[in-house]
Write a protein that holds these residues in place. Structure first.
Motif, PDB file in Angstrom:
ATOM      1  N   CYS A   1     -18.756 -30.057  14.336  1.00 28.53           N
ATOM      2  CA  CYS A   1     -18.775 -30.408  15.759  1.00 28.53           C
ATOM      3  C   CYS A   1     -20.091 -29.976  16.389  1.00 28.53           C
ATOM      4  CB  CYS A   1     -17.600 -29.777  16.496  1.00 28.53           C
ATOM      5  SG  CYS A   1     -15.991 -30.321  15.882  1.00 28.53           S
ATOM      6  N   ARG A   2     -20.512 -30.694  17.424  1.00 35.02           N
ATOM      7  CA  ARG A   2     -21.812 -30.440  18.043  1.00 35.02           C
ATOM      8  C   ARG A   2     -21.735 -29.784  19.413  1.00 35.02           C
ATOM      9  NH1 ARG A   2     -25.229 -30.663  13.864  1.00 35.02           N
ATOM     10  NH2 ARG A   2     -24.914 -32.551  12.604  1.00 35.02           N
ATOM     11  N   THR A   3     -20.551 -29.770  20.022  1.00 33.73           N
ATOM     12  CA  THR A   3     -20.459 -29.276  21.390  1.00 33.73           C
ATOM     13  C   THR A   3     -20.376 -27.755  21.441  1.00 33.73           C
ATOM     14  OG1 THR A   3     -18.041 -29.371  21.454  1.00 33.73           O
ATOM     15  CG2 THR A   3     -19.233 -31.385  22.016  1.00 33.73           C
ATOM     16  N   ALA A   4     -20.898 -27.191  22.520  1.00 28.30           N
ATOM     17  CA  ALA A   4     -20.860 -25.741  22.706  1.00 28.30           C
ATOM     18  C   ALA A   4     -19.427 -25.248  22.858  1.00 28.30           C
ATOM     19  CB  ALA A   4     -21.695 -25.347  23.927  1.00 28.30           C
ATOM     20  N   PHE A   5     -18.582 -26.090  23.496  1.00 29.69           N
ATOM     21  CA  PHE A   5     -17.188 -25.685  23.673  1.00 29.69           C
ATOM     22  C   PHE A   5     -16.483 -25.543  22.327  1.00 29.69           C
ATOM     23  CE2 PHE A   5     -12.680 -26.836  24.056  1.00 29.69           C
ATOM     24  CZ  PHE A   5     -12.267 -25.837  24.924  1.00 29.69           C
ATOM     25  N   ALA A   6     -16.737 -26.465  21.411  1.00 27.19           N
ATOM     26  CA  ALA A   6     -16.121 -26.385  20.086  1.00 27.19           C
ATOM     27  C   ALA A   6     -16.559 -25.121  19.363  1.00 27.19           C
ATOM     28  CB  ALA A   6     -16.490 -27.621  19.266  1.00 27.19           C
ATOM     29  N   HIS A   7     -17.819 -24.763  19.517  1.00 27.99           N
ATOM     30  CA  HIS A   7     -18.331 -23.554  18.868  1.00 27.99           C
ATOM     31  C   HIS A   7     -17.717 -22.302  19.488  1.00 27.99           C
ATOM     32  CE1 HIS A   7     -22.101 -26.113  17.786  1.00 27.99           C
ATOM     33  NE2 HIS A   7     -21.047 -26.398  17.032  1.00 27.99           N
ATOM     34  N   LEU A   8     -17.548 -22.333  20.822  1.00 27.62           N
ATOM     35  CA  LEU A   8     -16.910 -21.204  21.498  1.00 27.62           C
ATOM     36  C   LEU A   8     -15.451 -21.075  21.062  1.00 27.62           C
ATOM     37  CD1 LEU A   8     -17.419 -19.010  23.689  1.00 27.62           C
ATOM     38  CD2 LEU A   8     -16.479 -20.634  25.352  1.00 27.62           C
ATOM     39  N   LEU A   9     -14.777 -22.207  20.930  1.00 31.17           N
ATOM     40  CA  LEU A   9     -13.389 -22.198  20.470  1.00 31.17           C
ATOM     41  C   LEU A   9     -13.292 -21.661  19.047  1.00 31.17           C
ATOM     42  CD1 LEU A   9     -10.420 -22.938  20.900  1.00 31.17           C
ATOM     43  CD2 LEU A   9     -10.966 -25.266  20.130  1.00 31.17           C
ATOM     44  N   ALA A  10     -14.263 -21.996  18.215  1.00 28.85           N
ATOM     45  CA  ALA A  10     -14.279 -21.482  16.837  1.00 28.85           C
ATOM     46  C   ALA A  10     -14.392 -19.961  16.822  1.00 28.85           C
ATOM     47  CB  ALA A  10     -15.435 -22.105  16.065  1.00 28.85           C
ATOM     48  N   GLY A  11     -15.228 -19.422  17.707  1.00 26.46           N
ATOM     49  CA  GLY A  11     -15.336 -17.965  17.801  1.00 26.46           C
ATOM     50  C   GLY A  11     -14.016 -17.329  18.191  1.00 26.46           C
ATOM     51  N   GLY A  12     -13.295 -17.974  19.126  1.00 22.63           N
ATOM     52  CA  GLY A  12     -11.985 -17.474  19.517  1.00 22.63           C
ATOM     53  C   GLY A  12     -10.987 -17.523  18.376  1.00 22.63           C
ATOM     54  N   LEU A  13     -11.057 -18.589  17.584  1.00 23.09           N
ATOM     55  CA  LEU A  13     -10.164 -18.698  16.425  1.00 23.09           C
ATOM     56  C   LEU A  13     -10.436 -17.597  15.408  1.00 23.09           C
ATOM     57  CD1 LEU A  13      -9.921 -22.541  15.657  1.00 23.09           C
ATOM     58  CD2 LEU A  13      -8.142 -21.031  16.541  1.00 23.09           C
ATOM     59  N   ILE A  14     -11.708 -17.306  15.183  1.00 22.66           N
ATOM     60  CA  ILE A  14     -12.048 -16.215  14.257  1.00 22.66           C
ATOM     61  C   ILE A  14     -11.458 -14.905  14.762  1.00 22.66           C
ATOM     62  CG2 ILE A  14     -13.927 -14.816  13.327  1.00 22.66           C
ATOM     63  CD1 ILE A  14     -13.651 -17.476  11.933  1.00 22.66           C
ATOM     64  N   GLY A  15     -11.573 -14.652  16.056  1.00 21.25           N
ATOM     65  CA  GLY A  15     -10.991 -13.439  16.629  1.00 21.25           C
ATOM     66  C   GLY A  15      -9.482 -13.403  16.457  1.00 21.25           C
ATOM     67  N   PHE A  16      -8.823 -14.544  16.652  1.00 25.23           N
ATOM     68  CA  PHE A  16      -7.374 -14.609  16.471  1.00 25.23           C
ATOM     69  C   PHE A  16      -6.998 -14.367  15.010  1.00 25.23           C
ATOM     70  CE2 PHE A  16      -3.399 -16.964  15.770  1.00 25.23           C
ATOM     71  CZ  PHE A  16      -2.594 -16.362  16.729  1.00 25.23           C
ATOM     72  N   ILE A  17      -7.790 -14.911  14.085  1.00 25.27           N
ATOM     73  CA  ILE A  17      -7.548 -14.677  12.659  1.00 25.27           C
ATOM     74  C   ILE A  17      -7.693 -13.201  12.337  1.00 25.27           C
ATOM     75  CG2 ILE A  17      -8.430 -15.136  10.334  1.00 25.27           C
ATOM     76  CD1 ILE A  17      -9.319 -17.906  11.418  1.00 25.27           C
ATOM     77  N   TRP A  18      -8.664 -12.532  12.934  1.00 25.49           N
ATOM     78  CA  TRP A  18      -8.834 -11.090  12.706  1.00 25.49           C
ATOM     79  C   TRP A  18      -7.603 -10.322  13.175  1.00 25.49           C
ATOM     80  CZ3 TRP A  18     -14.539 -10.605  14.815  1.00 25.49           C
ATOM     81  CH2 TRP A  18     -15.417 -11.090  13.839  1.00 25.49           C
TER      82      TRP A  18
END
Length: 469
Positions: A154-171
């Protein structure tokens, strides 16, 4: 061979009774005073169910580390032993048998606790893990793939921000998995459990499972002891009690928890800095974990632990570096750290506002200390996934080997025991628990401002805050 301390079978005839009496006469009787005299690393005795064992040669080999044995040396350790060990471990102690306590006694609360523990064991609850670990591991794998897709495809900043949140949730989910696998088997196989721990812990989060076990085992043993429990030793950033302002010695970190000018300044504002610091608290855990695996003298399977942590420091920086600019990289890291900060807050809610004490734990008040030092979080069953078992912290501390899927069933029995023995059973909603924690931090902050230890930096902000309280 020593007699069984918990239950001696009744003799079938007079001859058997006479033989049992003769064997009992040969057992050395030891007073509690004599037991207390053997409380050092080179001469360590403990008592379990009235039997006395010289565990000095076992000290360097104890899977839980030497601190639990050193802390309970020279006293009764029955409840702590029973909480952490299945009955199958008990026969292994016989080679260390010395004698039997002549003045052995059990408090009413301990007797009821042991009875309930035996009932749960007879029901097989400690062996039934349920489907939660498999579902959780599957969800973690799916979410990790989704995060990779959002970053790489994905190219959007929002998608990248959401990915960071998912990583945090996985942690967060990894934290629950590591917590469960550190207390009991989640797969039914010790070797497979170890693989799960390394992959979901060291590799995925950068936190060593060996480091976590060392900290967490001692936290359970010395629950809310200010000088023993590492989960309450956060100087110079936080202090939950004014008793920490006396430069007390940490028996876990082996250093003085200094209340100096810097500590006084930071603690004086801790009720305002608590939540912002929790958003980046992961940095502290990563640092502690790295120092542990590299510098601690005894680390089980050190190379495996280091290799697992190294995997994290390969994939996570590479994933971050694949983002198109520095602003998105910073936002990604902050997003993952902030989301997992929710779990750091949850860890604090269970203990920060509960009763604290100074000194080592005692083996004969296990039930009382564990209930006094913990707080349950009230929530409906459909929210259990969010708390990962910490919503029943009292039950977990009393029965640490019990899979979390059974904690809700056990809670009413624990409440009944507390009521019977006049003990406080503390429980609050998630919101109220946050309020209690904030009030605890604020009370200690105001006390810190009035404490003369150390020279506090003076400025207009400091004076204004002090003037208005």
């Amino acid at each position: 061979m020593p007699p069984d301390a918990d239950a001696m079978p009744a003799p079938t005839d007079a001859a058997a009774g006479a033989a049992a009496a003769s064997a009992a006469d040969d057992v050395r009787m030891i007073s509690s005073k004599e037991l207390r005299a053997h409380a050092s690393a080179d001469d360590l005795w403990i008592s379990i169910s009235g039997d006395v064992y010289d565990v000095t040669p076992w000290l360097p080999h104890h899977p839980g580390g030497d601190l639990p044995l050193l802390t309970l040396a020279g006293q009764d350790a029955t409840d702590a032993f029973a909480a952490y060990h299945p009955a199958s471990v008990r026969p292994l102690l016989r080679r260390f048998f010395v004698g039997r306590l002549s003045d052995y006694a059990v408090s009413p609360a301990s007797a009821d606790y042991r009875r309930l523990l035996a009932q749960l064991s007879s029901a097989g609850l400690f062996d039934r893990v349920g489907p939660v670990p498999k579902l959780q591991l599957t969800a973690m794998a799916v979410l990790f793939c989704a995060a990779l897709y959002l970053v790489l495809a994905c190219r959007t900043a929002f998608a990248h921000l959401l990915a960071g949140g998912l990583i945090g949730f996985i942690w967060i989910q990894s934290g629950w998995m590591g917590h469960d696998s550190g207390h009991h088997r989640v797969t039914g196989n010790a070797a497979l459990d170890r693989v799960v721990q390394i992959l979901s812990g060291n590799c995925l989060t950068g936190l060593s499972i060996a480091w976590w076990k060392c900290n967490h085992n001692y936290h359970h043993l010395a629950c809310n002891s200010l000088d023993h429990d590492p989960d309450l030793q956060h100087m110079p950033l936080f202090a939950v009690s004014a008793k920490l302002f006396g430069n007390i010695w940490s028996c876990f970190y082996h250093r003085t928890l200094a209340f100096d000018a810097l500590s006084k300044f930071l603690i004086s504002y801790q009720h305002w800095t608590f939540y912002p610091i929790m958003c980046v608290a992961r940095i502290n855990l990563l640092a502690q974990s790295a120092v542990f695996v590299l510098c601690e003298k005894k680390v089980p399977q050190r190379l495996l632990e280091i290799a697992g942590v190294a995997v994290f420091w390969v994939w996570y920086p590479l994933l971050v570096s694949s983002l198109p600019n520095w602003w998105e990289r910073i936002a990604f890291v902050l997003s993952s750290f902030t989301i997992t900060g929710i779990q750091h807050v949850q860890f604090c809610l269970n203990h920060f506002s509960s009763e604290v004490y100074v000194g080592p734990p005692k083996g004969n008040d296990w039930f009382e200390k564990q209930t006094a030092g913990t707080l349950d979080i009230k929530c409906p069953p459909w929210m259990d996934w969010f708390h990962g078992g910490l919503q029943f912290q009292i039950e977990h501390h009393l029965f640490p080997r019990l899979p979390r899927c059974h904690l809700r069933k056990v809670a009413p029995f624990v409440q009944d025991l507390c009521k019977k023995h006049g003990l406080r059973y503390a429980a609050a909603s998630f919101l109220d628990a946050n309020v209690l924690t904030w009030k605890t931090l604020r009370a200690a902050a105001l006390q810190a401002r009035n404490t003369t230890t150390g020279a506090t930096p003076k400025n207009l902000v400091w004076e204004a805050v002090n003037t208005h309280g």
